[in-house]
Write an enzyme that holds these catalytic residues in place. Structure first.
Site, short mmCIF file in Angstrom:
data_model
loop_
_atom_site.label_atom_id
_atom_site.label_comp_id
_atom_site.label_asym_id
_atom_site.label_seq_id
_atom_site.Cartn_x
_atom_site.Cartn_y
_atom_site.Cartn_z
N ARG A 15 0.83 -1.21 0.00
CA ARG A 15 0.00 0.00 0.00
C ARG A 15 0.86 1.26 0.00
O ARG A 15 1.01 1.92 -1.00
CB ARG A 15 -0.95 -0.04 1.22
CG ARG A 15 -2.14 0.92 1.12
CD ARG A 15 -1.82 2.36 1.42
NE ARG A 15 -1.36 2.59 2.79
CZ ARG A 15 -0.97 3.78 3.22
NH1 ARG A 15 -0.96 4.84 2.40
NH2 ARG A 15 -0.54 3.92 4.46
N ASP A 16 1.47 1.55 1.12
CA ASP A 16 2.27 2.77 1.25
C ASP A 16 3.48 2.74 0.33
O ASP A 16 3.92 3.77 -0.18
CB ASP A 16 2.70 2.91 2.72
CG ASP A 16 3.23 4.29 3.05
OD1 ASP A 16 3.10 5.19 2.22
OD2 ASP A 16 3.77 4.47 4.16
N HIS A 205 6.14 4.34 12.94
CA HIS A 205 6.27 4.36 11.47
C HIS A 205 7.33 5.39 11.11
O HIS A 205 7.10 6.60 11.23
CB HIS A 205 4.91 4.73 10.87
CG HIS A 205 4.88 4.76 9.37
ND1 HIS A 205 4.07 3.93 8.64
CD2 HIS A 205 5.55 5.52 8.48
CE1 HIS A 205 4.24 4.18 7.34
NE2 HIS A 205 5.13 5.15 7.23
N HIS A 207 10.24 6.97 8.33
CA HIS A 207 10.79 7.10 6.99
C HIS A 207 12.30 7.32 7.11
O HIS A 207 12.78 7.87 8.10
CB HIS A 207 10.14 8.28 6.25
CG HIS A 207 8.76 7.97 5.76
ND1 HIS A 207 8.36 8.18 4.47
CD2 HIS A 207 7.67 7.44 6.40
CE1 HIS A 207 7.10 7.81 4.32
NE2 HIS A 207 6.67 7.36 5.49
N CYS A 238 5.37 9.65 0.86
CA CYS A 238 4.04 10.25 0.78
C CYS A 238 3.98 11.25 -0.36
O CYS A 238 4.76 12.21 -0.39
CB CYS A 238 3.70 10.94 2.10
SG CYS A 238 2.08 11.74 2.08
N ASN A 247 9.99 4.48 3.05
CA ASN A 247 9.85 3.93 4.39
C ASN A 247 11.11 3.16 4.77
O ASN A 247 11.90 2.77 3.91
CB ASN A 247 8.67 2.96 4.44
CG ASN A 247 7.34 3.64 4.19
OD1 ASN A 247 6.83 4.32 5.06
ND2 ASN A 247 6.79 3.45 2.99
#
Length: 299
Positions: A15-16, A205, A207, A238, A247
């Site tokens: 997804r991300d 989370h 990055h 993002c 990430n």
């Protein structure tokens, strides 16, 4: 050193990791990628997003990906609004992620709402999801820094997280969206969150914009966090956050944790095989530490 015996990795690559790819990754490749990640031992994963194909065309095959990929653990889909939630109800998926930024400027740029407006809109959505027995994950963006507002007051992040806990969410994923946090920031914020949020699942989370993600994970471990989002191959970034790069790489996190005696249940060889599946279909160069090492040894 304060280390847990086990840690849970929540894989966000499908997804991300893929949402910002300019080239469409074929649906069959996404399915194969997800299947191999599960074979590697991933137990919790963000599969896709139910968002407008106009804004995120990469996710236009969300329903097909979900129905082909469910099973073997907790499968999560992102659905940021009522329209997305209605699409989720048409699938067999029972875990949903919603998101909001601590920064109002970030939210205005992203979803054209202030933080307060976004939270107000999400409250009845979360209530309905919980009534229907869905697992709800709240993703808290710009928890440390915002590309527009700069450093975020930690108390603002804590307060927003507390509001979501009050709504009954099952998990909070707290994000260093543009990768500006340092280990001191991470230890202090997650220590505050651990002491003020009760029994809700708390996930970090990070990055890797400034190559601080692994250090931040170590600091978060010291604060008592044992759940981490990561993306195979370090994919992601993002599209609505200038300066946000990939990430933290799942394979690097697993390698670090396992070598410190923290069990993840993930097989690194199988994980590398998953990255090999998607690598030819993404524009981002995959050169994370463990991935490079694994292929160097093969040669």
């Amino acid at each position: 050193m304060n280390l847990p015996e086990q840690a849970m990795i929540i894989e966000v690559g499908p997804r991300d990791g893929l949402q910002n790819e300019k080239s469409f990754v074929p649906t069959e490749i996404k399915k194969e990628f997800i299947g191999q990640l599960k074979k590697a031992g991933i137990k919790e994963m963000e599969l896709t997003s139910f968002v407008s194909p106009k804004w995120v065309p990469q996710m236009k095959d969300a329903s097909e990906v979900v129905e082909a990929s469910l099973g073997g653990g907790r499968d999560i889909v992102l659905a940021p609004n009522k329209k997305g939630i209605q699409r989720v109800y048409g699938t067999s998926c029972k875990a949903v992620a919603v998101f909001v930024g601590v920064s109002s400027t970030f939210n205005k740029k992203n979803i054209n709402k202030t933080t307060e407006e976004a939270v107000t809109d999400l409250e009845p959505i979360i209530s309905e999801l919980k009534e229907k027995n869905y697992f709800v994950r709240a993703c808290i963006s710009t928890a440390f820094y915002c590309p527009y507002e700069g450093k975020i007051n930690p108390e603002s992040t804590v307060s927003l997280c507390q509001r979501f806990v009050g709504m009954g969410v099952d998990e909070l994923s707290v994000a260093d969206t543009i990768g500006m946090a340092n280990p001191k920031n991470s230890f202090e914020l997650f220590s505050k969150l651990k002491s003020s949020l009760g029994e809700v699942l708390l996930t970090a989370h990070f990055h890797d914009t400034r190559k601080m993600a692994l250090a931040n994970i170590l600091a978060s471990l010291q604060a008592g966090v044992d759940r981490f989002d990561a993306s195979a191959g370090g994919l992601g970034g993002c599209p609505f956050a200038p300066g946000a790069t990939g990430n933290v790489a799942t394979e690097d996190v697993v390698y670090m944790l396992e070598n410190m005696g923290v069990s993840t249940g993930i097989n690194l060889d199988e994980l590398v095989s998953a990255i090999d599946i998607v690598k030819p279909h993404v524009t981002r160069t995959i050169e994370t530490g463990y991935y490079r090492l694994a292929h160097a040894i093969e040669q």
